[in-house]
Structure formats: C-alpha cells, structure tokens
Design an enzyme around this catalytic site. Structure first.
Site, PDB file in Angstrom:
ATOM      1  N   HIS A  41      15.455  18.346 -27.560  1.00 20.46           N
ATOM      2  CA  HIS A  41      13.994  17.970 -27.577  1.00 20.46           C
ATOM      3  C   HIS A  41      12.996  18.976 -27.335  1.00 20.46           C
ATOM      4  O   HIS A  41      13.317  19.811 -26.848  1.00 20.46           O
ATOM      5  CB  HIS A  41      13.974  16.601 -26.863  1.00 20.46           C
ATOM      6  CG  HIS A  41      14.428  16.916 -25.306  1.00 20.46           C
ATOM      7  ND1 HIS A  41      13.679  17.464 -24.448  1.00 20.46           N
ATOM      8  CD2 HIS A  41      15.744  16.733 -24.744  1.00 20.46           C
ATOM      9  CE1 HIS A  41      14.302  17.452 -23.163  1.00 20.46           C
ATOM     10  NE2 HIS A  41      15.657  17.215 -23.376  1.00 20.46           N
ATOM     11  N   HIS A  50      22.551   8.680 -18.947  1.00 16.29           N
ATOM     12  CA  HIS A  50      21.426   8.749 -17.849  1.00 16.29           C
ATOM     13  C   HIS A  50      21.855   8.248 -16.600  1.00 16.29           C
ATOM     14  O   HIS A  50      21.177   7.452 -16.080  1.00 16.29           O
ATOM     15  CB  HIS A  50      19.997   8.134 -18.580  1.00 16.29           C
ATOM     16  CG  HIS A  50      19.518   9.079 -19.577  1.00 16.29           C
ATOM     17  ND1 HIS A  50      18.346   8.539 -20.316  1.00 16.29           N
ATOM     18  CD2 HIS A  50      19.803  10.321 -20.115  1.00 16.29           C
ATOM     19  CE1 HIS A  50      18.121   9.516 -20.903  1.00 16.29           C
ATOM     20  NE2 HIS A  50      18.551  10.634 -20.838  1.00 16.29           N
ATOM     21  N   ASP A  54      22.217  17.599 -14.356  1.00 18.32           N
ATOM     22  CA  ASP A  54      21.190  17.765 -15.122  1.00 18.32           C
ATOM     23  C   ASP A  54      19.933  17.435 -14.474  1.00 18.32           C
ATOM     24  O   ASP A  54      19.599  16.146 -14.056  1.00 18.32           O
ATOM     25  CB  ASP A  54      21.208  16.586 -16.230  1.00 18.32           C
ATOM     26  CG  ASP A  54      20.427  16.607 -17.367  1.00 18.32           C
ATOM     27  OD1 ASP A  54      19.350  17.284 -17.191  1.00 18.32           O
ATOM     28  OD2 ASP A  54      20.600  15.876 -18.326  1.00 18.32           O
ATOM     29  N   ASP A  92      14.518  21.551 -17.809  1.00 18.07           N
ATOM     30  CA  ASP A  92      15.866  20.520 -18.177  1.00 18.07           C
ATOM     31  C   ASP A  92      17.129  21.101 -18.305  1.00 18.07           C
ATOM     32  O   ASP A  92      17.322  21.613 -19.287  1.00 18.07           O
ATOM     33  CB  ASP A  92      15.147  19.716 -19.231  1.00 18.07           C
ATOM     34  CG  ASP A  92      15.978  18.713 -19.528  1.00 18.07           C
ATOM     35  OD1 ASP A  92      17.061  18.543 -18.688  1.00 18.07           O
ATOM     36  OD2 ASP A  92      15.844  17.943 -20.545  1.00 18.07           O
ATOM     37  N   GLU A 108      23.080  22.426 -20.887  1.00 18.54           N
ATOM     38  CA  GLU A 108      21.908  22.382 -21.736  1.00 18.54           C
ATOM     39  C   GLU A 108      20.897  23.763 -21.288  1.00 18.54           C
ATOM     40  O   GLU A 108      21.066  23.776 -20.019  1.00 18.54           O
ATOM     41  CB  GLU A 108      21.183  21.104 -21.198  1.00 18.54           C
ATOM     42  CG  GLU A 108      19.597  21.036 -21.556  1.00 18.54           C
ATOM     43  CD  GLU A 108      18.982  19.688 -21.260  1.00 18.54           C
ATOM     44  OE1 GLU A 108      19.615  19.083 -20.157  1.00 18.54           O
ATOM     45  OE2 GLU A 108      18.192  19.330 -21.559  1.00 18.54           O
ATOM     46  N   HIS A 132      10.660  14.945 -22.278  1.00 21.15           N
ATOM     47  CA  HIS A 132      10.846  14.788 -23.853  1.00 21.15           C
ATOM     48  C   HIS A 132       9.736  14.894 -24.068  1.00 21.15           C
ATOM     49  O   HIS A 132       8.924  13.777 -24.329  1.00 21.15           O
ATOM     50  CB  HIS A 132      11.454  13.302 -23.815  1.00 21.15           C
ATOM     51  CG  HIS A 132      12.975  13.213 -23.275  1.00 21.15           C
ATOM     52  ND1 HIS A 132      13.380  12.045 -22.741  1.00 21.15           N
ATOM     53  CD2 HIS A 132      13.938  14.073 -22.890  1.00 21.15           C
ATOM     54  CE1 HIS A 132      14.907  12.127 -22.592  1.00 21.15           C
ATOM     55  NE2 HIS A 132      14.988  13.554 -22.626  1.00 21.15           N
ATOM     56  N   ARG A 158      28.400  18.240 -20.465  1.00 22.30           N
ATOM     57  CA  ARG A 158      27.071  18.627 -21.228  1.00 22.30           C
ATOM     58  C   ARG A 158      26.477  19.960 -20.776  1.00 22.30           C
ATOM     59  O   ARG A 158      26.640  20.156 -19.316  1.00 22.30           O
ATOM     60  CB  ARG A 158      25.779  17.465 -20.938  1.00 22.30           C
ATOM     61  CG  ARG A 158      24.637  17.685 -21.655  1.00 22.30           C
ATOM     62  CD  ARG A 158      23.588  16.643 -21.647  1.00 22.30           C
ATOM     63  NE  ARG A 158      23.147  16.032 -20.585  1.00 22.30           N
ATOM     64  CZ  ARG A 158      23.503  14.973 -19.892  1.00 22.30           C
ATOM     65  NH1 ARG A 158      24.558  14.306 -20.641  1.00 22.30           N
ATOM     66  NH2 ARG A 158      23.145  14.558 -18.612  1.00 22.30           N
ATOM     67  N   TYR A 201      31.809  13.658 -24.606  1.00 23.72           N
ATOM     68  CA  TYR A 201      31.982  12.513 -23.558  1.00 23.72           C
ATOM     69  C   TYR A 201      33.101  11.527 -24.103  1.00 23.72           C
ATOM     70  O   TYR A 201      33.206  11.367 -25.242  1.00 23.72           O
ATOM     71  CB  TYR A 201      30.626  11.523 -23.217  1.00 23.72           C
ATOM     72  CG  TYR A 201      29.248  12.319 -23.213  1.00 23.72           C
ATOM     73  CD1 TYR A 201      28.945  12.951 -21.836  1.00 23.72           C
ATOM     74  CD2 TYR A 201      28.835  12.949 -24.329  1.00 23.72           C
ATOM     75  CE1 TYR A 201      27.667  13.441 -22.003  1.00 23.72           C
ATOM     76  CE2 TYR A 201      27.573  13.481 -24.057  1.00 23.72           C
ATOM     77  CZ  TYR A 201      27.127  13.894 -23.029  1.00 23.72           C
ATOM     78  OH  TYR A 201      26.005  14.840 -22.614  1.00 23.72           O
ATOM     79  N   HIS A 217      24.500  11.676 -28.639  1.00 24.02           N
ATOM     80  CA  HIS A 217      22.820  11.646 -28.253  1.00 24.02           C
ATOM     81  C   HIS A 217      22.428  12.847 -29.123  1.00 24.02           C
ATOM     82  O   HIS A 217      23.268  13.536 -29.705  1.00 24.02           O
ATOM     83  CB  HIS A 217      22.456  11.810 -26.898  1.00 24.02           C
ATOM     84  CG  HIS A 217      23.215  13.144 -26.134  1.00 24.02           C
ATOM     85  ND1 HIS A 217      22.924  14.411 -26.361  1.00 24.02           N
ATOM     86  CD2 HIS A 217      24.168  13.141 -25.395  1.00 24.02           C
ATOM     87  CE1 HIS A 217      23.648  15.166 -25.772  1.00 24.02           C
ATOM     88  NE2 HIS A 217      24.564  14.395 -25.012  1.00 24.02           N
ATOM     89  N   GLU A 277      21.330  20.848 -26.018  1.00 28.01           N
ATOM     90  CA  GLU A 277      21.940  20.236 -24.951  1.00 28.01           C
ATOM     91  C   GLU A 277      23.257  19.400 -25.564  1.00 28.01           C
ATOM     92  O   GLU A 277      23.298  18.222 -25.622  1.00 28.01           O
ATOM     93  CB  GLU A 277      21.256  19.376 -24.349  1.00 28.01           C
ATOM     94  CG  GLU A 277      20.304  18.458 -24.741  1.00 28.01           C
ATOM     95  CD  GLU A 277      19.703  17.534 -23.881  1.00 28.01           C
ATOM     96  OE1 GLU A 277      20.206  16.923 -23.155  1.00 28.01           O
ATOM     97  OE2 GLU A 277      18.459  17.724 -23.971  1.00 28.01           O
ATOM     98  N   ASP A 306       0.862  -1.299  -0.033  1.00 26.69           N
ATOM     99  CA  ASP A 306      -0.024  -0.012  -0.040  1.00 26.69           C
ATOM    100  C   ASP A 306       0.594   1.232   0.011  1.00 26.69           C
ATOM    101  O   ASP A 306       0.372   2.304   0.378  1.00 26.69           O
ATOM    102  CB  ASP A 306      -1.166  -0.016   1.303  1.00 26.69           C
ATOM    103  CG  ASP A 306      -0.275  -0.142   2.508  1.00 26.69           C
ATOM    104  OD1 ASP A 306       0.934   0.011   2.521  1.00 26.69           O
ATOM    105  OD2 ASP A 306      -1.041  -0.361   3.434  1.00 26.69           O
TER     106      ASP A 306
HETATM  107  N1  GLY Z   1      17.636  14.905 -18.611  1.00 29.01           N
HETATM  108  C1  GLY Z   1      17.279  14.519 -19.798  1.00 29.01           C
HETATM  109  C2  GLY Z   1      17.713  15.324 -20.895  1.00 29.01           C
HETATM  110  O1  GLY Z   1      18.010  16.041 -20.799  1.00 29.01           O
HETATM  111  O2  GLY Z   1      17.091  15.007 -22.084  1.00 29.01           O
HETATM  112 MN    MN Z   2      18.554  17.417 -19.230  1.00 23.47          MN
HETATM  113 MN    MN Z   3      17.176  17.524 -22.129  1.00 21.98          MN
END
Ligand code: GLY
Ligand code: MN
Ligand code: MN
Length: 442
Positions: free
Chosen positions: A331, A220, A237, A248, A413, A338, A411, A377, A327, A373, A35
C-alpha cells in the site's frame, strides 16, 4: 515543505477564481464521557498543509492568490492553568508562517471579507459550518485533490519517512536481539515502543502486531499478550512515526534464534516473494502485477514442498494462492500508514480473492512510497473449509497441510521510495535467515 504542499494544492484550483478551501484541524478526543484525553494526532490533510500539531486550529486557503489564513483557538487563562502555555497570535504566526492569522471564532468575518463563490471542504462537519455561516460548501473535489497531492512525496516528506524508518529499523533490531522464549509478547512491544520513544518518536503510526505462534496467522492481531514458546515463530509488524509520517515494517523470526527445517522452507518462499517484488519495483510497474508475481512464487514454492498439486497456471486460475496469502501485497505509505490515493476515481478494486484487498492499484511513479509485504499464513478459518470444498481440495495436499494448522504465519515487509530508475529501500533490518540468526546470536 508546507508552503510547497499548499502551492501544489492551489495549482489544482487555477481555473477556479472565487473558490476557496476551508479545513478544520483535529480536536482532542476523550474516552467516552470522561476527561481522559487520547494522545492528540492532527488530521493528516491539515498536517500536510500546515505542520500544526496542536488541536482546534483551522485554515483557509485562497488558491488564486496563494493566501494562507491560519485560524487559532482563542485560549483563556484557565486553559493556561489546566492545559498548557498559551501563545500570542504573533508567536503562532512566527511558528507556522501563515500570511494572516485569526481566531477560529472570526471565521465568519474572514469569509465575509473574502466573499467566496464556493468553499471547498473535505467532510460533513466543515460543510455544515460553512453552511451555517451562509456560504455554499463544495465537498466534491477537495479530498481527491489532496490525495493526488499526497501520493507523490515532497523532499521534506521523504526526509520524514527516512527518519521514521531509521528509528523503526533500530527498534526492530532491538526486539530481534532481545526475544527469548518465555517472554510475553507485550514485553517485546514495550521494547519496541521504548526504543521509538527514546528516539523522540512518542506515537506509533498504527497498533503494532506482536504475534507469536498461531497469533501470527491473524492478520491484524493486536492482543499482544501471549507467552512466547520455544518453538514459535514471532511476527513483529510495527513502525515509528516522525512528525506524522509512518514507517511500517514486518519481520518474522524464530523465538529461539534458529529456524527449524519446516519454518525455514516456508520462510524462504516468503523472502523470495519479497525480494523478487522489490527487484521489480520501479516506475511503470503496476501493484497488481507485483501481487500476482508474489502469488505465483508462493505456488511454485508450495509445489516444490508438495503442499499443493497441479500446474502453476491452473492453481493461479483457481486462486489457490489466496488461501495462504489473503491480503494485498502492499500500500501507499505517508501521513497515514495505509495512505491515500491507492484508488483514484474510476479505478475499482479487482474482484478476486486476495487481490481485492490490494490497497493501491496504480502505475508506480517516482516519489510514490509503498510497502511490499508478502505473507504466507496457515489460517484454519480459510483452510478447513477449503479441505472440504472439492474445487479447492483437489489442488491441496490436505494430509500435509493439516500438519501446518498450528504453524501461524510469516510476513516480511519493507518500505520503498520509488525513484526515477528503481527504488530506495528504507528498511534495514536483517531478513535473510543467515542474517537473522547471526543478529540474534549477537
Ligand atoms: N501494519 C499494517 C500493514 O502492514 O498494512
Ligand atoms: Mn505492517
Ligand atoms: Mn503495511
């Protein structure tokens, strides 16, 4: 705002008299068969149309008349004892402003009174419910119609996205000035989430990435449990969520507050990728154009550092950029991190390393909200096989690159609203090396 959203959706059904829309909202979910309740999050399409942020509701829309029927769960006294305050139908009507309110167990009677030719739904569960009641479900267009609506943000949505970004900006700044070598990544996550929660944003839009050292090369990474080292870069991130709308944001910086020479050189390439793509973000530009531009800038930077060899064009042709930037560049952002609508019907993914993970292939239009973003890497799982592959190794300075296998990644973003003549950048967290170092010095 929700009335505007319903009107927008209804406009797509103008040539379909007799067709109605049925969507059930989310229920509470539990951990396995215990529960223990997970925090409730409304299904995004339902939230988009209703603003209802509680479980077990449903809606019927009659596009041709614009009628909005909200169906609420019938709660008894024991619900009030265990779970919370029970509101009357009148109170719910006042709160959510539907044209009509019913209980969810009255769906059959409601459908009988509306006599629909077809009931549009977005999933199998709703289709089964409609079939059980003796009506014909149609699952072929509603999900796409909702995605079409959600791609261009209304003024109310933009306001929520700005609120989410503002709080995420503050949380990022807070962590950036708090980090010290020796802290655990989870302490930094705690600072981020405390800052958001204190501002009234109790839910995160996605599992935040708090990655130091080599963890930053896991796209991720969510372990978030390593002790940060003196010489690490730290990649954060994470965002914030305002009434379902996401921020994001990613920043990467040195744990000890000062970029060393090797970190600085890679960082500046990544920042140049970001700034150049942001400068180009305006109506009429394609996301893949921006992705390829970022890829090219990465290779130019790597050529300058002597990490790759050859001509930029041939390196692009051989997809060498994807070994370091595997990547997509960005997005759509909205109720989902996303967000929906990146690939409308008839638009396919590009079958090319790196680009195939691009989550949106659309000409940018005013009202779209996107992330930019770029990342760089050094991922052993990609680089070690490339060192052994003559087709790729001939472009790589393998000896130098081996020295980067423990580097991790970078990264950066930002979140942009595309406007008539360019964009509005919602992200305001230090990102030049000088600004980061100054902020970290306090
Ligand atoms: N945090 C996932 C992305 O940047 O798309
Ligand atoms: Mn992100
Ligand atoms: Mn993102």
């Amino acid at each position: 705002m929700f009335n505007e959203h319903r009107t927008r959706l209804a406009s797509l059904y103008a040539d379909k008299p007799g067709h109605i829309i049925y969507i059930s909202g989310a229920a509470v979910s539990h951990r396995y068969n215990t529960d223990f309740e997970y925090p409730f999050r409304q299904e995004s399409n339902f939230l988009y149309l209703t603003g209802v942020q509680e479980p077990d509701f449903a809606l019927i829309l009659v596009p041709i008349t614009g009628a909005y029927h909200l169906l609420s769960p019938r709660r008894d006294a024991m619900f009030a004892v265990w779970m919370g305050f029970v509101r009357t139908q009148d109170q719910l009507k006042q709160a959510y402003n539907p044209d009509h309110i019913h209980f969810t167990d009255e769906l059959g009677d409601l459908l009988a009174s509306l006599k629909p030719e077809s009931v549009h739904v977005i999933n199998d569960t709703d289709a089964a419910r409609v079939s059980e009641l003796g009506y014909t479900p149609d699952q072929s267009i509603l999900a796409d119609a909702l995605a079409w609506c959600r791609v261009i943000k209304s003024d109310g949505e933009k306001a929520e996205l700005r609120k989410a970004a503002n709080v995420a900006n503050i949380a990022h700044r807070e962590v950036m000035k708090s980090i010290r070598p020796g802290m655990n990544e989870c302490e930094l996550q705690a600072i981020h989430e405390f800052t958001c929660t204190r501002s009234g944003m109790r839910h995160q839009p996605y599992s935040g990435i708090f990655a130091s050292g080599k963890g930053a090369a896991v796209l991720h990474y969510v372990d978030n449990n390593r002790v940060v080292d003196e010489n690490d870069l730290f990649l954060l991130d994470a965002g914030a969520e305002s009434n379902g709308y996401a921020a994001d944001i990613t920043r990467t910086y040195p744990a000890n507050g000062v970029f060393n020479e090797r970190q600085a050189a890679i960082y500046d390439i990544c920042l140049n990728m970001l700034d150049s793509c942001i400068a180009d973000a305006r109506p009429g530009v394609e996301m893949e154009e921006l992705h390829l531009k970022a890829a090219r800038l990465l290779l130019e930077g790597f050529l300058d550092l002597g990490l790759v060899r050859g001509e930029v064009d041939e390196l692009m042709e051989a997809n060498i950029f994807a070994l370091f930037f595997p990547h997509g560049l960005g997005h759509f952002l909205g109720l989902d991190t996303h967000d929906v609508g990146g690939y409308p019907k008839g638009v396919d993914r590009i079958d090319r390393p790196g680009l195939r993970y691009l989550r949106a292939r659309r000409l940018l239009e005013p009202g779209m909200v996107i992330t930019i973003e770029p990342g760089i890497y050094f991922i052993p799982a990609l680089l070690e096989p490339a060192f052994e592959n003559p087709e790729q190794a001939r472009f790589l300075n393998v000896e130098s690159l081996r020295g980067y296998l423990d580097f991790g990644g970078i990264r950066i973003e930002d979140n942009l609203i595309i406007t008539e003549d360019g964009h509005e950048n919602l992200t305001d967290v230090p990102k030049s090396r000088a600004d980061i170092e100054a902020w970290m010095r306090g």
